[in-house]
Design an enzyme around this catalytic site. Structure first.
Site, mmCIF file in Angstrom:
data_model
loop_
_atom_site.group_PDB
_atom_site.id
_atom_site.type_symbol
_atom_site.label_atom_id
_atom_site.label_comp_id
_atom_site.label_asym_id
_atom_site.label_seq_id
_atom_site.Cartn_x
_atom_site.Cartn_y
_atom_site.Cartn_z
ATOM 1 N N GLU A 151 -10.321 -11.886 -4.461
ATOM 2 C CA GLU A 151 -8.881 -11.714 -4.240
ATOM 3 C C GLU A 151 -8.288 -12.855 -3.419
ATOM 4 O OE1 GLU A 151 -8.181 -7.974 -2.240
ATOM 5 O OE2 GLU A 151 -9.984 -8.139 -1.023
ATOM 6 N N CYS A 206 -9.671 -4.092 -9.811
ATOM 7 C CA CYS A 206 -9.166 -2.876 -9.180
ATOM 8 C C CYS A 206 -7.757 -3.075 -8.638
ATOM 9 C CB CYS A 206 -10.117 -2.416 -8.082
ATOM 10 S SG CYS A 206 -10.398 -3.670 -6.833
ATOM 11 N N ASN A 258 -3.831 -7.639 -6.442
ATOM 12 C CA ASN A 258 -2.687 -7.437 -5.543
ATOM 13 C C ASN A 258 -2.641 -8.575 -4.532
ATOM 14 O OD1 ASN A 258 -2.586 -5.076 -6.910
ATOM 15 N ND2 ASN A 258 -3.496 -3.845 -5.284
ATOM 16 N N ASP A 259 -3.815 -8.908 -4.011
ATOM 17 C CA ASP A 259 -3.874 -10.022 -3.063
ATOM 18 C C ASP A 259 -3.954 -11.359 -3.778
ATOM 19 O OD1 ASP A 259 -3.700 -9.010 -0.411
ATOM 20 O OD2 ASP A 259 -5.593 -7.992 -0.758
ATOM 21 N N ARG A 270 -15.489 0.370 -0.915
ATOM 22 C CA ARG A 270 -15.156 -0.937 -0.333
ATOM 23 C C ARG A 270 -15.235 -0.809 1.178
ATOM 24 N NH1 ARG A 270 -9.308 -3.429 -1.188
ATOM 25 N NH2 ARG A 270 -8.661 -1.785 0.214
ATOM 26 N N ARG A 279 -10.814 3.011 -1.223
ATOM 27 C CA ARG A 279 -10.253 2.261 -0.079
ATOM 28 C C ARG A 279 -10.512 3.056 1.201
ATOM 29 N NH1 ARG A 279 -5.882 1.135 -3.837
ATOM 30 N NH2 ARG A 279 -5.438 -1.087 -3.872
ATOM 31 N N ARG A 338 3.320 -9.834 -0.845
ATOM 32 C CA ARG A 338 3.388 -8.692 -1.766
ATOM 33 C C ARG A 338 4.278 -7.553 -1.310
ATOM 34 N NH1 ARG A 338 -2.870 -6.456 -1.207
ATOM 35 N NH2 ARG A 338 -2.132 -4.414 -1.783
ATOM 36 N N HIS A 396 0.803 -1.223 0.000
ATOM 37 C CA HIS A 396 0.000 0.000 0.000
ATOM 38 C C HIS A 396 0.828 1.260 0.000
ATOM 39 C CE1 HIS A 396 -3.110 -2.922 0.727
ATOM 40 N NE2 HIS A 396 -3.780 -2.083 -0.030
HETATM 41 C C1 PEP Z 1 -6.165 -5.913 -4.302
HETATM 42 O O1 PEP Z 1 -5.885 -6.738 -3.447
HETATM 43 O O2 PEP Z 1 -5.872 -6.040 -5.513
HETATM 44 C C2 PEP Z 1 -6.863 -4.664 -3.944
HETATM 45 C C3 PEP Z 1 -7.316 -3.843 -4.855
HETATM 46 O O3 PEP Z 1 -7.003 -4.379 -2.630
HETATM 47 P P1 PEP Z 1 -5.795 -3.886 -1.697
HETATM 48 O O4 PEP Z 1 -4.630 -3.533 -2.596
HETATM 49 O O5 PEP Z 1 -6.288 -2.701 -0.946
HETATM 50 O O6 PEP Z 1 -5.522 -5.063 -0.836
HETATM 51 MG MG MG Z 2 -6.799 -6.604 -1.516
#
Ligand code: PEP
Ligand code: MG
Length: 580
Positions: free
Chosen positions: A433, A504, A456-457, A334, A298, A467, A191
């Site tokens: 995710e 996303c 991302n997750d 979200r 977020r 990550r 993040h």
């Molecule tokens: C993701 O996991 O791709 C996502 C958009 O949520 P975050 O990056 O906030 O975990």
């Molecule tokens: Mg996520």
């Protein structure tokens, strides 16, 4: 001149003076005060001591319950520090003698103690330094009412160099003062990296030796596109990068000309191209870059950098204003995704061994319906003022999704009874995710109006690659065949059930991968505001059936590297001016 290699986290070039930031050595504000202000400063100090005492007693109770009395007693030493009369007297004496704000005086006194203890031969006293240090931070946090804002102390633009930056620290950075940042640790979808993109500043993470090799205040260049940091650049290198900066500006200017054009392929296949935001301050950027609404808001940044939970009214006002400013375009809020790398300030949660696989997101919300309901009430009430949609993060199976819906329905009932307005037909979707959700999308589709893929997750769980860990960042491959198969499965299941599927995660904002996603049938791309024109350019450069053929071929490769090379070669052909 020295070139350090890291992970490219946010593109662009910055040239500026280095500023070594350390969370441990927080900059404490120093402000002269008038004599008349002394009683108020004393009062603030006394209140901070009381508050700290309550917090420590709270921790002791919890530890006593969970781990037994012995563990709780460890914190007796902290209480003793708080009760230390000589410390208190020195602070009050310093306040009167020096007439400076109390956090400054307090910090100076404690640091004097710490230096003396560190030099002593008395083992008992030496062992106390960690306790004192902990109490120092707690009191300072309580005195300022938030995490200390070292970034707020900057009065000239700098490149921030840090071992690690938490998302909450990054959230405090202001674009005006931070030209770029460089960290020793971290990955490209942590993040902290995502925040850099939102702020539109270049960033290189995972450099490993940045804080060791970069001298305070020296000149450095950050190349966020290549993931390079150039320390003490020679004049020729500086000139070269200045030219590069101008080139990037020109490319961005040209991309912005696409602002009012639709995100559609050469043969008219239309997709939705929206933006991700962390804080409402980003809305002007969303609009300026021509995004069609917000695909991911977020909300957790509301909960960071503070010592209490945000109230329903505070959240309602903020969500309402976002909904109104974007209407008639949609905003997907979200529900809060705390945990992982976004730690909650008011909770003082114990550190988990595997925070990304731990008590986070919907798991936290279902366990804390008191916190969850406040947010749901605020979102629902705001839904009366614009086109709001809602989605739940980290859904791992149908039971969780149903439980979240149940709580939402309960809250709707409450609002109806109270006569408060909301939009009963607000769309509710699920983030996909977690691999278990990806593999059972057909089972989830009946309980979701849409899916939004959080790559991302999803990638970190599918490939077992943390990550934010720079050591294994080379394994974090969005184009890995395993990821592509999961994506195809999600898209096919969603479409078969008649619901739209968006993405996303950061993957949607990578031009070469966007080509593949388009071809796989992704309906919505939600990317960082500054990436909107870039992705639009890619979509507008290709015919839909060509993208479909590219996606089909990409699915045949056996390694992520092959897929990436294949997609890049197509991107170069289709949009030559984008590829370097
Ligand atoms: C993701 O996991 O791709 C996502 C958009 O949520 P975050 O990056 O906030 O975990
Ligand atoms: Mg996520």
């Amino acid at each position: 001149m020295l070139v350090l290699k890291g992970i490219p986290a946010s593109s662009g070039v910055a040239i500026g003076k280095a500023f070594l930031f350390s969370s441990e050595e927080l900059l404490i504000p120093r402000r002269p005060i008038a004599e008349a202000e002394i009683p108020a400063e004393v009062m603030r100090f006394e209140e901070a001591l009381i508050q700290t005492r309550h917090q420590i007693l709270g921790i002791q109770h919890r530890l006593a319950d969970e781990m037994g009395q012995e563990h709780a007693e460890i914190f007796n030493a902290h209480l003793l520090v708080l009760e230390d009369q000589s410390l208190r007297e020195e602070v009050l004496g310093g306040l009167k003698a020096q007439r400076l704000n109390v956090e400054y005086i307090f910090n100076e006194v404690v640091r004097r103690y710490l230096r003396a203890f560190a030099r002593t031969n008395d083992e008992y006293l030496r062992d106390r330094t960690a306790d004192i240090e902990d109490v120092r931070k707690r009191i300072l946090r309580n005195l300022t009412g938030r995490h200390l804002d070292a970034m707020g102390q900057l009065d000239e633009p700098v490149v921030v160099i840090a071992h690690a930056l938490s998302p909450s620290e990054t959230a405090l950075m202001h674009k005006r003062h931070v030209l770029a940042f460089v960290t020793d640790v971290g990955g490209r979808t942590g993040h902290t990296a995502i925040m850099a993109k939102s702020l539109g500043i270049p960033a290189v993470v995972g450099v490993e030796v940045a804080t060791a090799r970069i001298e305070k205040e020296g000149l450095i260049i950050v190349d966020g596109t290549r993931g390079e940091v150039i320390v003490d650049p020679d004049p020729a290198t500086i000139r070269r990068y200045e030219v590069e900066q101008r080139r990037i500006q020109e490319v961005n200017r040209q991309l912005l000309q696409l602002k009012d054009l639709p995100a559609e392929t050469l043969d008219g296949h239309r997709v939705t191209l929206s933006a991700n935001i962390e804080v409402p301050d980003e809305i002007p950027s969303v609009i300026a870059h021509g995004a069609e609404g917000i695909g991911l808001y977020r909300t957790e940044f509301f909960y960071l950098n503070r010592t209490d939970f945000p109230s329903e009214e505070e959240q309602f006002q903020s969500y309402k204003s976002v909904a109104e400013r974007l209407a008639p375009q949609s905003v997907i809020i979200r529900t809060v995704d705390l945990g992982g790398d976004k730690f909650l300030s008011p909770l003082d949660l114990p550190t988990e061994m595997n925070p990304f696989m731990g008590w986070r997101a919907i798991r936290f919300c279902l366990a804390r319906p008191d916190v969850f309901r406040v947010q749901l009430r605020a979102i629902l009430r705001a839904s009366a003022y614009g086109n709001l949609k809602l989605m739940f993060p980290m859904i791992s199976g149908l039971e969780e999704l149903r439980r979240a819906h149940e709580i939402l329905e309960g809250v709707k009932g409450e609002l109806t009874r109270e006569g408060l307005a909301f939009s009963p037909a607000m769309d509710v979707g699920a983030m996909i995710e977690v691999p278990s959700a990806a593999l059972t999308c057909d089972l989830l589709a009946g309980d979701a109006k849409f899916f939004s893929i959080g790559t991302n997750d999803l990638i970190q769980y599918a490939l077992a690659v943390d990550r934010v860990n720079e050591k294994i960042a080379y394994l974090y491959e969005p184009a890995h065949p395993a990821v592509l198969r999961l994506l195809k499965q999600i898209l096919d299941a969603g479409h078969q059930a008649g619901i739209w599927v968006g993405m996303c995660g950061e993957m949607a904002g990578e031009p070469a991968l966007a080509l593949l996603l388009l071809g796989l049938g992704l309906d919505e791309f939600s990317v960082s505001p500054i990436q909107v024109p870039l992705i639009k350019k890619v979509i507008r450069a290709v015919e839909y059936h060509t993208a479909q053929a590219i996606a089909q071929q990409a699915m045949q490769f056996r390694t992520g590297k092959e897929v990436e090379a294949f997609l890049l070669s197509h991107l170069r052909q289709l949009v030559p001016d984008l590829a370097e």
